[in-house]
Design an enzyme around this catalytic site. Structure first.
Site, PDB file in Angstrom:
ATOM      1  N   PRO A 327      37.492-110.426  52.700  1.00 11.70           N
ATOM      2  CA  PRO A 327      37.478-109.782  51.383  1.00 11.70           C
ATOM      3  C   PRO A 327      36.034-109.487  50.972  1.00 11.70           C
ATOM      4  CG  PRO A 327      37.946-112.127  51.174  1.00 11.70           C
ATOM      5  CD  PRO A 327      37.949-111.831  52.633  1.00 11.70           C
ATOM      6  N   ASP A 503      31.190-111.876  52.372  1.00 14.89           N
ATOM      7  CA  ASP A 503      32.538-112.323  52.690  1.00 14.89           C
ATOM      8  C   ASP A 503      32.918-113.332  51.603  1.00 14.89           C
ATOM      9  OD1 ASP A 503      34.858-113.470  53.623  1.00 14.89           O
ATOM     10  OD2 ASP A 503      34.144-113.726  55.686  1.00 14.89           O
ATOM     11  N   HIS A 504      33.784-112.905  50.690  1.00 15.18           N
ATOM     12  CA  HIS A 504      34.065-113.721  49.506  1.00 15.18           C
ATOM     13  C   HIS A 504      34.878-114.970  49.832  1.00 15.18           C
ATOM     14  CE1 HIS A 504      33.732-114.567  45.408  1.00 15.18           C
ATOM     15  NE2 HIS A 504      34.292-113.514  44.850  1.00 15.18           N
ATOM     16  N   ARG A 505      35.300-115.124  51.089  1.00 16.38           N
ATOM     17  CA  ARG A 505      35.998-116.352  51.465  1.00 16.38           C
ATOM     18  C   ARG A 505      35.035-117.526  51.512  1.00 16.38           C
ATOM     19  NH1 ARG A 505      38.610-114.675  57.078  1.00 16.38           N
ATOM     20  NH2 ARG A 505      36.427-114.052  57.326  1.00 16.38           N
ATOM     21  N   VAL A 507      31.408-117.069  50.586  1.00 16.04           N
ATOM     22  CA  VAL A 507      30.251-116.845  49.722  1.00 16.04           C
ATOM     23  C   VAL A 507      30.746-116.422  48.347  1.00 16.04           C
ATOM     24  CG1 VAL A 507      28.115-115.559  49.374  1.00 16.04           C
ATOM     25  CG2 VAL A 507      28.848-116.126  51.708  1.00 16.04           C
TER      26      VAL A 507
END
Length: 532
Positions: A327, A503-505, A507
């Site tokens: 994401p 990468d919002h998973r 960070v």
């Protein structure tokens, strides 16, 4: 002895490659390690060397074909060893596939069943079916394919090329010669069982004679002259027509066997001269229509079809995997870089004295590494299978580069251990190698963080796609003067827009903002880089 050479694994994870060009021809002598072909992998073009000293016996895939790693691409006659007669395993296999493909489905399935039950059909047996009595046939793959398309026995073609090699021209001449022989032998004879109807009920024809185009169509009726003759047809097995009708077809340049049948006589198609004229007129109208259409589009086709393969497809697959796996969130900000511009201008002459062109990229890369050391969450990747976050304690920076083949990301290793001039030299080198397609696969792997400078073309902000599985990528906009508010006044300052995708998973947005702030601090105050 015949040595088969299979496409080697030219890089970690490469499953296939496209044959860009052959550097040798059949019959050429080669030495060990001599380049015989150029193969395009998912990232670069590499040369494939010969494994032996010998003579090229057969080139199997044609230029432009995509072949899997481990597939036989070329065979050699090894020097100092006897040459086998007949065909190699690869030749026999393709000949068998060609025969099966041209046979009726029932025959093909029957032959396959027979081969399965016998189980012991040898390579020599297959080779005998397609080899000449004098030995093997030298022919280019394109000539072999053309022979199959034209129905020509490649073994019957006399080669005019070097060492008797069969060329496409030889195949065409043989096909045309065979067509002339067929036409000259198109004379009628005594009717056999299942052949043409006789001139009189129950009688036999004594030979061809004058006949009117308008033949009686009554069932079982007798004609006033010899029966229509028949010829082999590309569209049907037999065609009945009067000699006068055949003359009309020849004058009009019409394939008699392609003309729709006027009627059926004893189960055979019968064609009249009127049908031939109608068909010829329809062909002329179709050709005229095509010519008019071609004239309308002579300035250029409305749609150009380009194969989606090779590097372009690999880039697309990587982009899709990244976008639909991680994401993405993009953080935007702007740095005022007046001091950076001044520093570079002062150092450029010093770099040029050493033959190095100093750009802003080395400063950006050093600032990235300095920021990563303070925010290690962005120098990481997610190992989904193991369920672990891998934080890297080394700093290899990828530099996204636009090439004719698409976007590539050459890598500069251990940026934290190198000075500005060394980084600049290495960046210039790997970027040039990526653009001329001479870069190695190793130089495109191992990055822990990537930078993309879309500002070199123009633009301020973007939403860069991660160089998966990396956790972040920094986009650099165009560095130029823009209005900036300073002490309540609007002044012109050099500014650098940045776009940081994460990468919002693994960070968070706060981590991205903190990294951006640290990066901006370093590029706004480049002397701080001296402390790194």
């Amino acid at each position: 002895m015949v040595r088969e050479f299979k496409l080697p694994d030219v890089g970690e994870g490469v499953a296939e490659g496209e044959i860009v060009s052959w550097l040798v021809e059949e019959g050429d002598a080669v030495t060990e390690d001599q380049a015989v072909a150029e193969v395009e992998t998912d990232k670069a073009i590499v040369e494939v060397p010969s494994p032996v000293n010998g003579t090229v016996r057969e080139i199997i895939p044609e230029e432009g074909e995509v072949v899997e790693v481990g597939s036989v691409i070329i065979t050699f006659d090894v020097e100092g060893e006897p040459v086998e007669e007949g065909q190699t395993e690869g030749e026999a296999r393709r000949a068998a596939e060609s025969d099966a493909g041209s046979a009726p489905e029932s025959e093909a399935s029957g032959e396959a069943e027979q081969a399965t039950t016998q189980g012991d059909a040898t390579e020599e047996t297959v080779a005998e079916e397609v080899s000449t009595g004098e030995g093997r046939v030298f022919a280019a793959p394109s000539a072999r394919r053309l022979a199959r398309e034209l129905g020509v026995d490649i073994a019957s073609v006399e080669g005019s090329g070097p060492s008797g090699r069969v060329t496409e021209r030889d195949v065409r001449q043989t096909a045309e010669s065979a067509g002339t022989d067929d036409a000259s032998g198109e004379t009628g004879g005594a009717s056999q069982s299942g052949g043409e109807p006789s001139a009189q009920s129950g009688g036999a024809t004594s030979g061809p004679g004058p006949m009117e185009d308008d033949v009686s169509g009554k069932s079982g009726g007798a004609t006033s002259g010899p029966a229509p003759t028949s010829v082999e047809s590309a569209d049907r097995e037999r065609t009945l027509a009067a000699p006068a009708t055949r003359r009309v077809a020849e004058e009009q340049g019409v394939d008699l066997n392609a003309v729709p049948a006027t009627e059926q006589r004893d189960g055979e198609a019968f064609v009249t001269s009127e049908a031939v004229m109608q068909y010829a007129e329809a062909q002329r109208q179709a050709q005229q229509s095509q010519a008019e259409t071609a004239a309308e589009t002579s300035a250029g086709e409305r749609v150009e079809r380009i194969q989606y393969k090779g590097v372009r497809k690999t880039i697309g697959d990587a982009m899709s995997r990244s976008k639909y796996t991680a994401p993405h969130v993009t953080h935007h900000d702007t740095a005022v870089v007046e001091d950076l511009v001044d520093t570079r201008e002062r150092l450029k002459p010093k770099a040029e004295e050493q033959g190095i062109r100093l750009t802003y990229m080395p400063f950006v890369m050093k600032a990235v590494v300095a920021a990563l050391k303070q925010h290690p969450k962005l120098n990481a990747e997610l190992d989904e299978e193991a369920g672990e976050i891998l934080r890297k304690n080394y700093y290899n920076v990828g530099v996204a580069t636009a090439t004719d083949a698409g976007l590539m990301v050459p890598v500069v290793d251990d940026v934290d251990h190198k000075g500005l001039l060394q980084i600049s030299s290495e960046v210039n080198e790997v970027v040039q190698k990526a653009r001329d397609r001479s870069i190695s696969r190793d130089e495109l792997q191992g990055s822990t963080f990537s930078v993309t400078n879309f500002g070199a073309i123009g633009g301020e902000y973007a939403t860069p796609i991660l160089n998966y599985p990396e956790a972040a990528i920094l986009g650099i906009g165009e560095l130029k003067q823009r209005p900036v508010v300073e002490d309540g006044e609007v002044v012109a300052k050099h500014t650098l827009p940045i776009s940081l995708s994460i990468d919002h998973r693994i960070v968070d947005g706060a981590d991205a903002a903190a990294f951006a702030n640290t990066f901006i601090e370093y590029v706004e105050n480049p002397e701080l880089l001296l402390l790194e």
